[in-house]
Write an enzyme that holds these catalytic residues in place. Structure first.
Site, PDB file in Angstrom:
ATOM      1  N   SER A 131       0.856  -1.180   0.000  1.00  0.00           N
ATOM      2  CA  SER A 131       0.000   0.000   0.000  1.00  0.00           C
ATOM      3  C   SER A 131       0.893   1.231   0.000  1.00  0.00           C
ATOM      4  CB  SER A 131      -0.873  -0.019   1.271  1.00  0.00           C
ATOM      5  OG  SER A 131      -1.459   1.236   1.538  1.00  0.00           O
ATOM      6  N   TYR A 144      -2.253  -1.239  10.524  1.00  0.00           N
ATOM      7  CA  TYR A 144      -2.162  -1.392   9.067  1.00  0.00           C
ATOM      8  C   TYR A 144      -0.821  -0.884   8.556  1.00  0.00           C
ATOM      9  CZ  TYR A 144      -3.895  -1.305   4.217  1.00  0.00           C
ATOM     10  OH  TYR A 144      -4.076  -1.522   2.871  1.00  0.00           O
TER      11      TYR A 144
END
Length: 249
Positions: A131, A144
């Site tokens: 990401s 995350y």
């Protein structure tokens, strides 16, 4: 449609929806036979049936589930992931641990599980769905961000160790993609700030991006297929942003 991956076998985690399903479809269209791994039985079986692949229902937050998955694959796409948003002082420790297990430990175990067969054949492709948060941080996403940074490191080690065996390992780093996970964030932000959903996209999620549009899952899948193709044989240990300029700002 291409046939660059004819005769290859792929395994995609989180393959029943979102980016994972787009990868399943794109890899199959490129000629690969695909093992679809997900926790949702109905959707996993539907995705596998759609592409003529195999369905594997597994909860990757349980490390023991990896042993039951195929090891004889040419391509591994570590895609499964979840999100939880909260300030550090309020972040539930058990949720933090669960996210690390799913997004770092499971990819490690799957790489370890599939590498021997790749080494034996002298060819393999590992694609880790990272990401922009594997490269940059955002507030309230401690688990995350930590997991994606860990995945980046794992991917680079796999690249270094796999090079002499014909195995590449890379990260794909999308910005905000039009998926159910992002839709949930949009709804939450719209409620919190009392603004329309479209304003959340342009003024909150994509504020630092140059291109003010959500990325489509199919665009991410196209990059995954290219990284698995013969044309990307010298691309390894890389982190490839697909973020509309988010990390350039």
């Amino acid at each position: 449609m291409t046939s660059d991956l004819d005769g290859r076998t792929a395994l995609v985690t989180g393959g029943a929806g979102g980016i994972g399903l787009a990868c399943v479809r794109a890899l199959a269209a490129a000629g690969a036979k695909v093992h679809v791994v997900d926790i949702d039985e109905r959707r996993t079986e539907a995705a596998a049936a759609e592409v003529g692949g195999w369905a594997h229902v597994a909860d990757l937050t349980d490390p023991s589930s990896v042993a039951g998955l195929p090891a004889e694959v040419d391509i591994l796409v570590n895609n499964a992931g979840i999100q939880h948003v909260a300030p550090l002082e309020d972040f539930p420790p058990e949720v933090f641990t669960r996210i690390q297990t799913l997004m770092v430990t499971a990819p490690f175990l799957l790489v370890r599980h599939t590498l021997p067969a790749m080494y034996a054949r002298g060819w393999g492709r590992i694609v880790n769905m990272s990401s922009v948060h594997g490269l940059r941080a955002s507030a309230y996403k401690s688990a995350y961000v930590a997991a994606k940074h860990g995945l980046e490191g794992l991917s680079k080690v796999a690249a270094l160790e796999g090079a002499e065996h014909g195995v590449t390992s890379n990260c794909v780093n999308p910005g905000y993609v039009r998926t159910p996970l992002v839709d949930g964030q949009i709804d939450a932000q719209a409620a919190e700030h009392d603004i329309p959903r479209e304003d959340v996209v342009s003024e909150v999620l994509l504020k630092r991006a140059a291109i003010k549009k959500l990325i489509e899952p199919e665009d991410v899948a196209s990059l995954v297929v290219w990284l698995c193709s013969p044309h990307a044989g010298h691309v390894t240990g890389a982190s490839v942003p697909l973020d509309g300029g988010w990390t350039a700002a």
